[in-house]
Design an enzyme around this catalytic site. Structure first.
Site, PDB file in Angstrom:
ATOM      1  N   LYS A 116       0.784  -0.985  -0.020  1.00  0.00           N
ATOM      2  CA  LYS A 116      -0.010  -0.006  -0.094  1.00  0.00           C
ATOM      3  C   LYS A 116       0.899   1.266  -0.009  1.00  0.00           C
ATOM      4  CE  LYS A 116      -4.283  -1.734   2.097  1.00  0.00           C
ATOM      5  NZ  LYS A 116      -5.358  -1.300   2.913  1.00  0.00           N
ATOM      6  N   LYS A 158      -2.327   1.843   9.623  1.00  0.00           N
ATOM      7  CA  LYS A 158      -2.868   0.556   8.569  1.00  0.00           C
ATOM      8  C   LYS A 158      -1.654  -0.424   8.637  1.00  0.00           C
ATOM      9  CE  LYS A 158      -5.570   2.308   5.330  1.00  0.00           C
ATOM     10  NZ  LYS A 158      -5.832   3.345   4.276  1.00  0.00           N
ATOM     11  N   GLY A 165     -10.591  -4.665   5.539  1.00  0.00           N
ATOM     12  CA  GLY A 165     -11.060  -3.790   6.672  1.00  0.00           C
ATOM     13  C   GLY A 165     -10.111  -4.214   7.953  1.00  0.00           C
ATOM     14  N   TYR A 202      -6.458  10.855   9.180  1.00  0.00           N
ATOM     15  CA  TYR A 202      -7.698  10.305   9.183  1.00  0.00           C
ATOM     16  C   TYR A 202      -8.597  11.368   8.567  1.00  0.00           C
ATOM     17  CZ  TYR A 202     -11.910   8.333  11.052  1.00  0.00           C
ATOM     18  OH  TYR A 202     -13.576   8.317  10.853  1.00  0.00           O
ATOM     19  N   ILE A 203      -9.360  10.699   7.482  1.00  0.00           N
ATOM     20  CA  ILE A 203     -10.254  11.665   6.770  1.00  0.00           C
ATOM     21  C   ILE A 203     -11.518  11.654   7.488  1.00  0.00           C
ATOM     22  CG2 ILE A 203     -11.229  12.529   4.570  1.00  0.00           C
ATOM     23  CD1 ILE A 203      -8.752  11.554   3.343  1.00  0.00           C
ATOM     24  N   GLU A 275      -9.621   2.628  -5.571  1.00  0.00           N
ATOM     25  CA  GLU A 275     -10.512   2.921  -4.666  1.00  0.00           C
ATOM     26  C   GLU A 275      -9.991   4.496  -4.152  1.00  0.00           C
ATOM     27  OE1 GLU A 275     -11.674  -0.926  -2.367  1.00  0.00           O
ATOM     28  OE2 GLU A 275     -10.357   0.281  -1.248  1.00  0.00           O
ATOM     29  N   GLU A 288      -6.368   3.101  -2.299  1.00  0.00           N
ATOM     30  CA  GLU A 288      -5.705   1.796  -2.713  1.00  0.00           C
ATOM     31  C   GLU A 288      -6.047   1.322  -3.966  1.00  0.00           C
ATOM     32  OE1 GLU A 288      -6.057  -2.043  -0.739  1.00  0.00           O
ATOM     33  OE2 GLU A 288      -8.157  -1.738  -0.297  1.00  0.00           O
ATOM     34  N   ARG A 292      -7.761  -7.345  -8.396  1.00  0.00           N
ATOM     35  CA  ARG A 292      -8.648  -8.481  -8.643  1.00  0.00           C
ATOM     36  C   ARG A 292     -10.073  -8.066  -8.784  1.00  0.00           C
ATOM     37  NH1 ARG A 292     -11.272  -7.697  -3.772  1.00  0.00           N
ATOM     38  NH2 ARG A 292     -10.341  -6.696  -2.182  1.00  0.00           N
ATOM     39  N   VAL A 295     -15.632  -8.013  -4.527  1.00  0.00           N
ATOM     40  CA  VAL A 295     -16.836  -8.409  -3.942  1.00  0.00           C
ATOM     41  C   VAL A 295     -18.174  -7.764  -4.675  1.00  0.00           C
ATOM     42  CG1 VAL A 295     -18.677  -8.910  -1.908  1.00  0.00           C
ATOM     43  CG2 VAL A 295     -15.930  -9.153  -1.847  1.00  0.00           C
TER      44      VAL A 295
HETATM   45  P1  ADP Z   1     -13.892  -5.836  -1.572  1.00  0.00           P
HETATM   46  O1  ADP Z   1     -12.532  -4.728  -1.636  1.00  0.00           O
HETATM   47  O2  ADP Z   1     -13.856  -6.605  -2.864  1.00  0.00           O
HETATM   48  O3  ADP Z   1     -15.048  -5.067  -1.160  1.00  0.00           O
HETATM   49  P2  ADP Z   1     -13.536  -6.728   1.064  1.00  0.00           P
HETATM   50  O4  ADP Z   1     -12.454  -5.845   1.446  1.00  0.00           O
HETATM   51  O5  ADP Z   1     -14.843  -7.003   1.435  1.00  0.00           O
HETATM   52  O6  ADP Z   1     -13.596  -6.705  -0.561  1.00  0.00           O
HETATM   53  O7  ADP Z   1     -12.870  -8.083   1.263  1.00  0.00           O
HETATM   54  C1  ADP Z   1     -13.334  -9.462   0.409  1.00  0.00           C
HETATM   55  C2  ADP Z   1     -12.810 -10.752   1.180  1.00  0.00           C
HETATM   56  O8  ADP Z   1     -11.372 -10.603   1.013  1.00  0.00           O
HETATM   57  C3  ADP Z   1     -13.045 -10.567   2.656  1.00  0.00           C
HETATM   58  O9  ADP Z   1     -13.302 -12.144   2.785  1.00  0.00           O
HETATM   59  C4  ADP Z   1     -11.704 -10.278   3.201  1.00  0.00           C
HETATM   60  O10 ADP Z   1     -11.392 -10.846   4.406  1.00  0.00           O
HETATM   61  C5  ADP Z   1     -10.726 -10.734   1.981  1.00  0.00           C
HETATM   62  N1  ADP Z   1      -9.562  -9.994   1.944  1.00  0.00           N
HETATM   63  C6  ADP Z   1      -9.299  -8.880   1.342  1.00  0.00           C
HETATM   64  N2  ADP Z   1      -8.146  -8.499   1.183  1.00  0.00           N
HETATM   65  C7  ADP Z   1      -7.287  -9.308   1.736  1.00  0.00           C
HETATM   66  C8  ADP Z   1      -5.984  -9.429   2.341  1.00  0.00           C
HETATM   67  N3  ADP Z   1      -5.177  -8.714   1.663  1.00  0.00           N
HETATM   68  N4  ADP Z   1      -5.621 -10.403   3.135  1.00  0.00           N
HETATM   69  C9  ADP Z   1      -6.425 -11.399   3.514  1.00  0.00           C
HETATM   70  N5  ADP Z   1      -7.749 -11.185   3.095  1.00  0.00           N
HETATM   71  C10 ADP Z   1      -8.412 -10.103   2.234  1.00  0.00           C
HETATM   72  P1  ADP Z   2      -8.704  -2.486   2.905  1.00  0.00           P
HETATM   73  O1  ADP Z   2      -7.458  -2.905   2.268  1.00  0.00           O
HETATM   74  O2  ADP Z   2      -8.956  -3.342   4.333  1.00  0.00           O
HETATM   75  O3  ADP Z   2      -9.726  -2.407   2.051  1.00  0.00           O
HETATM   76  P2  ADP Z   2      -8.480   0.357   2.971  1.00  0.00           P
HETATM   77  O4  ADP Z   2      -7.335   1.185   2.887  1.00  0.00           O
HETATM   78  O5  ADP Z   2      -9.149   0.447   1.600  1.00  0.00           O
HETATM   79  O6  ADP Z   2      -8.267  -0.972   3.500  1.00  0.00           O
HETATM   80  O7  ADP Z   2      -9.532   0.870   3.753  1.00  0.00           O
HETATM   81  C1  ADP Z   2     -10.922   0.617   4.202  1.00  0.00           C
HETATM   82  C2  ADP Z   2     -11.887   1.463   4.552  1.00  0.00           C
HETATM   83  O8  ADP Z   2     -11.135   2.231   5.754  1.00  0.00           O
HETATM   84  C3  ADP Z   2     -12.029   2.632   3.864  1.00  0.00           C
HETATM   85  O9  ADP Z   2     -13.068   2.432   2.888  1.00  0.00           O
HETATM   86  C4  ADP Z   2     -12.387   3.834   4.773  1.00  0.00           C
HETATM   87  O10 ADP Z   2     -13.655   3.537   5.268  1.00  0.00           O
HETATM   88  C5  ADP Z   2     -11.485   3.372   5.974  1.00  0.00           C
HETATM   89  N1  ADP Z   2     -10.204   4.394   5.824  1.00  0.00           N
HETATM   90  C6  ADP Z   2      -9.197   4.035   5.296  1.00  0.00           C
HETATM   91  N2  ADP Z   2      -8.135   4.808   5.018  1.00  0.00           N
HETATM   92  C7  ADP Z   2      -8.860   5.956   5.750  1.00  0.00           C
HETATM   93  C8  ADP Z   2      -8.280   7.380   5.924  1.00  0.00           C
HETATM   94  N3  ADP Z   2      -7.081   7.883   5.791  1.00  0.00           N
HETATM   95  N4  ADP Z   2      -9.375   8.124   6.536  1.00  0.00           N
HETATM   96  C9  ADP Z   2     -10.555   7.727   6.910  1.00  0.00           C
HETATM   97  N5  ADP Z   2     -11.100   6.446   6.544  1.00  0.00           N
HETATM   98  C10 ADP Z   2     -10.029   5.565   6.106  1.00  0.00           C
HETATM   99 MG    MG Z   3      -9.895  -1.101   0.401  1.00  0.00          MG
END
Ligand code: ADP
Ligand code: ADP
Ligand code: MG
Length: 455
Positions: A116, A158, A165, A202-203, A275, A288, A292, A295
């Protein structure tokens, strides 16, 4: 040449991929763990092979076993779905070495995009706004504090390899950062195998808006209308919709241009999602890239009529994109609800168990992607997702009304699900007005627990 595709996943996405293969005339191989012996994806595939015990680490996350299964069954192509090994560069690399086609970008691209921090620095170099933060991993809470004081609290800690999440924590002060640091290191290590952390501004009250892209081997890139995924619990999406209720044409264009520029600069191949977060002034920031299928891909499929999974497979087999940008027309409004086996009022705790009876909704403009059936035992080892319910209608309000009817007609007996919660959300004034942000769902639940919202 006839192809054989191994589906390196389970649950609804495995079912989704098998259906796409059946339509394309491609033979399929399912892999499964002991817990998934009686799963739908196992019944649907032409062949199925047990790869290990119920723990993901012994089965779906076990590189050697999944690759061995592909070799042993003579699969020529592997679709990883989402989660598990979908973004694992070592997996893609091993398959490349075995001369098996991986449905996704090259291993090098996966490695780059999956880091990331590297991805953010790259995008920053393209002069696309990114969320402020550390430009490398932070090793100690002390160095985190130094950066946090510079960029200002609140900050987010993070996991560099995070996803789904997990591995994200807010800190409002030095003290909170210190305690969150060790907590997140442990969580990251347990969930992703590495404890590398970074820090981000944090936004507050952000919107999560993302752009789906599809790229072929010849450098053709198409983008699709944004999906708004701000309805989240614990930083994971529960309701997604397209178009975003807060979008305007200029912002939409800027997001699309940024997404395409990122893909072009990476020489990207396959399906991807860029995203973004929007702040309250509607300024956008790259968050990010997910390298792939996502969902919530059916939202885009319902809105445009494009089959993203079939497109992915054909591209992996060397074909050109079947669609051109001008042919992509977004119609009406689409909403997706993730139906999970969880206890909404106990912090969304997963609730596995046996499903005694299922009745699924239907009718025009209603789609369900699911692997559940009467008597299905939801295992405790994996994700709690039971079904994705997607509706499509000419206007947002009609889509909301359609979703209400569909949720009311969706019966799952035997286990706790979030269906009632989703139904209530479809009546929530803030949701109806489209004024929610990423903190809204958790707030709504807290208010419901206090008995203020409805009852
Ligand atoms: P999307 O970004 O497609 O909405 P989610 O963030 O909801 O997906 O994650 C979808 C599934 O993939 C969940 O089961 C989550 O636990 C898994 N997942 C996503 N990214 C990772 C990762 N880097 N490592 C492990 N599991 C992941
Ligand atoms: P993941 O790989 O688990 O999907 P992301 O970086 O995409 O992680 O972040 C998942 C969610 O966390 C975002 O959709 C948002 O709701 C929250 N988030 C992540 N980074 C920030 C940020 N800098 N400020 C506010 N919310 C955040
Ligand atoms: Mg994400």
């Amino acid at each position: 040449m006839t192809h054989k595709l191994l589906v390196a996943n389970r649950g609804e996405i495995a079912v989704r991929i098998i259906r796409a293969c059946q339509e394309l005339g491609i033979r399929t191989v399912a892999i499964y763990s002991v817990a998934d012996e009686n799963s739908l994806h196992v019944k649907m595939a032409d062949e199925a092979i047990c790869i290990g015990s119920s723990l993901s680490g012994d089965s779906y996350l076990n590189l050697n076993r999944v690759v061995s299964a592909a070799v042993a069954t003579g699969a020529s192509i592997v679709h990883p779905g989402y989660g598990f090994l979908a973004e694992n560069p070592r997996f893609a690399h091993m398959l490349e070495k075995c001369d098996i086609t991986f449905v996704g970008p090259k291993a090098d691209t996966l490695a780059f995009v999956g880091d990331k921090i590297a991805a953010k620095n790259w995008v920053k170099g393209l002069r696309i706004p990114v969320v402020d933060g550390s430009d490398g991993p932070i090793d100690h809470a002390a160095s985190g504090i130094e950066i946090a004081r510079k960029i200002g609290y609140p900050v987010l800690l993070k996991a560099v390899d995070g996803g789904g999440g997990k591995g994200i924590a807010v800190a409002e002060s030095d003290a909170e950062l210190i305690s969150a640091f060790s907590r997140m290191q442990l969580e990251a290590k347990a969930s992703f195998g590495t404890d590398s952390l970074y820090l981000e501004t944090y936004i507050p009250r952000a919107r999560h808006v993302e752009v789906q892209v599809m790229c072929d081997h010849s450098g053709n890139i198409v983008h699709f209308t944004e999906r708004d995924c701000s309805m989240q619990r614990h930083n994971q999406k529960v309701i997604e919709e397209s178009p975003s209720p807060v979008m305007n044409p200029l912002l939409r264009r800027n997001l699309a241009l940024a997404a395409v520029r990122i893909c072009r600069s990476l020489n990207y191949r396959g399906a991807g999602t860029i995203e973004f977060l929007l702040d309250q002034e509607q300024k956008y920031f790259f968050l990010e890239m997910n390298a792939r299928i996502q969902v919530e891909h059916p939202v885009t499929e319902m809105a445009t009529g494009v089959d993203l999974v079939k497109e992915q497979i054909l591209i992996a087999l060397g074909e050109a994109l079947s669609i051109k940008q001008y042919q992509i027309k977004t119609k009406g409004h689409t909403i997706e609800c993730r139906v999970n086996a969880e206890d909404v009022f106990h912090d969304f705790m997963p609730c596995p168990g046996t499903i005694h009876n299922v009745v699924m909704p239907g009718g025009p403009g209603v789609r369900i992607d699911s692997h559940i059936f009467n008597g299905y035992v939801v295992p405790s080892f994996y994700d709690s997702l039971l079904a994705k319910l997607i509706v499509h209608a000419p206007t947002r309000l009609e889509a909301i009304r359609k979703m209400r009817v569909a949720l009311a007609g969706f019966i799952i007996d035997g286990i706790k699900t979030n269906i009632d919660f989703l139904y209530v959300m479809m009546h929530n004034p803030t949701f109806i007005k489209g004024q929610y942000d990423t903190t809204f769902v958790m707030k709504a639940i807290r208010e419901e627990l206090d008995g203020e919202l409805y009852r």
